[in-house]
Motif scaffolding. Structure first.
Motif, short mmCIF file in Angstrom:
data_model
loop_
_atom_site.label_atom_id
_atom_site.label_comp_id
_atom_site.label_asym_id
_atom_site.label_seq_id
_atom_site.Cartn_x
_atom_site.Cartn_y
_atom_site.Cartn_z
N VAL A 7 -11.93 58.36 83.45
CA VAL A 7 -11.69 58.46 82.01
C VAL A 7 -10.76 57.33 81.56
O VAL A 7 -10.95 56.73 80.49
N GLU A 8 -9.77 57.02 82.40
CA GLU A 8 -8.84 55.94 82.06
C GLU A 8 -9.56 54.60 81.97
O GLU A 8 -9.29 53.78 81.07
N GLU A 9 -10.49 54.35 82.89
CA GLU A 9 -11.25 53.09 82.87
C GLU A 9 -12.17 53.02 81.65
O GLU A 9 -12.33 51.96 81.04
N VAL A 10 -12.78 54.16 81.30
CA VAL A 10 -13.62 54.19 80.10
C VAL A 10 -12.79 53.85 78.87
O VAL A 10 -13.18 53.02 78.04
N ASN A 11 -11.64 54.49 78.74
CA ASN A 11 -10.78 54.22 77.58
C ASN A 11 -10.35 52.76 77.53
O ASN A 11 -10.32 52.15 76.45
N LEU A 12 -10.03 52.21 78.69
CA LEU A 12 -9.62 50.80 78.75
C LEU A 12 -10.76 49.89 78.31
O LEU A 12 -10.56 48.94 77.54
N LEU A 13 -11.98 50.20 78.77
CA LEU A 13 -13.15 49.39 78.40
C LEU A 13 -13.42 49.49 76.90
O LEU A 13 -13.65 48.48 76.23
N LEU A 14 -13.38 50.70 76.36
CA LEU A 14 -13.71 50.90 74.96
C LEU A 14 -12.65 50.32 74.02
O LEU A 14 -12.94 50.07 72.85
N ASP A 15 -11.45 50.11 74.54
CA ASP A 15 -10.38 49.55 73.72
C ASP A 15 -10.41 48.02 73.65
O ASP A 15 -9.60 47.43 72.92
N GLN A 16 -11.31 47.37 74.38
CA GLN A 16 -11.31 45.91 74.44
C GLN A 16 -11.75 45.22 73.15
O GLN A 16 -11.12 44.24 72.73
N PRO A 17 -12.84 45.65 72.49
CA PRO A 17 -13.23 44.95 71.25
C PRO A 17 -12.13 45.03 70.21
O PRO A 17 -11.52 46.08 70.01
N SER A 18 -11.91 43.92 69.51
CA SER A 18 -10.77 43.81 68.59
C SER A 18 -10.95 44.58 67.28
O SER A 18 -10.00 44.86 66.59
#
Length: 294
Positions: free
Chosen positions: A113-124
């Protein structure tokens, strides 16, 4: 035999309306079969025996083909020979005796879940491109749809007021709810970025040239954001689909509901995600039971 294969592929495309991926897999498997029998001078399907087919399967095992791939090849062969039997090309189906090897279904690799959140937070969420990227990533994880389904979405498939997406494959459609984060990202994209990118088309997502987004384009997009996030996994769109299902099951979602959201025709395909729940239960037991480490 190549002509019969061509006829069968036409049948899959025009009569069965099979998906592009299914047709491509069957064609690849059957062309390999043709090459094998051409190599031993057997070009007529009526001359092929059950022993010949067994020898072919053994040849696949000898070159190190996996059990899962051999099982798929056998499925392709059996379907092809059934087609030829119905068309009267052969008088008996010598593929009936083929038995697929037992395949141990391993739990698919998923993101935390932490990796998903990190990935989804990348676009500005500032440029039209990254607003689009944010919406696509959020929607993929919110729905678990296949990437081919994601890039095929039309604007009319979206119902933001009711909070769902209508997802279609080659033969059926399913309605998938979307959670709030995906709804917000999608609404932002539709209001503030889509019109500048789609050039009046009815597709939901477009590339920078104003054309429908492709599977390959989205795959590259995910790789770029995973690298930016510092996630050291070979992330693919299908891994996000697996993560969606695994996280739902771990948190107690009904397996039948997950099956319907994923579009699986057989619940046995969905049951693979139970291994994630069982692993989580074991971890919690080891952590919490007073004598687990005694």
């Amino acid at each position: 035999m190549i002509q019969q294969v061509d006829n069968y592929i036409d049948y899959l495309n025009n009569v069965k309306r099979a998906s592009n991926n299914t047709v491509a897999s069957y064609k690849r498997d059957l062309l390999k079969l043709c090459n094998y029998f051409d190599g031993i001078g057997c070009n007529n399907p009526t001359d092929i025996s059950a022993t010949d087919l067994s020898s072919y399967i053994i040849s696949l095992e000898k070159v190190g083909m996996s059990s899962a791939t051999i099982s798929r090849n056998i499925a392709s062969i059996k379907s092809f020979f059934m087609f030829m039997l119905k068309k009267g090309i052969i008088k008996e189906d010598c593929s009936e005796q083929l038995k697929p090897p037992k395949v141990e279904k391993k739990a698919p690799e998923v993101l935390t879940v932490e990796e998903v959140n990190l990935l989804l937070d990348q676009p500005s969420k500032v440029t039209p491109k990254e607003i689009r990227d944010k919406a696509m990533l959020e929607l993929l994880y919110a729905t678990g749809m296949r990437v081919s389904e994601l890039v095929s979405l039309k604007i009319e498939d979206v119902n933001l007021s009711m909070g769902y997406i209508c997802c279609r494959d080659s033969s059926k459609e399913r309605v998938i709810p979307i959670e709030n984060a995906a709804r917000v990202a999608l609404e932002n994209y539709i209001k503030n970025a889509r019109d500048n990118m789609c050039e009046g088309g009815n597709y939901l997502f477009a590339n920078l040239k104003g054309q429908p987004m492709t599977r390959q384009g989205f795959w590259k997009l995910i790789k770029a954001y995973a690298k930016r996030a510092g996630i050291n996994k070979d992330i693919t769109p299908h891994m996000i689909r697996h993560s969606f299902a695994s996280h739902l099951v771990i948190n107690g979602a009904d397996l039948k509901a997950v099956q319907e959201m994923l579009g699986h025709s057989d619940i046995s395909t969905t049951q693979i995600y139970l291994k994630s729940r069982q692993s989580r239960i074991k971890e919690e037991y080891d952590r919490a039971h007073p004598r687990a480490k005694a």
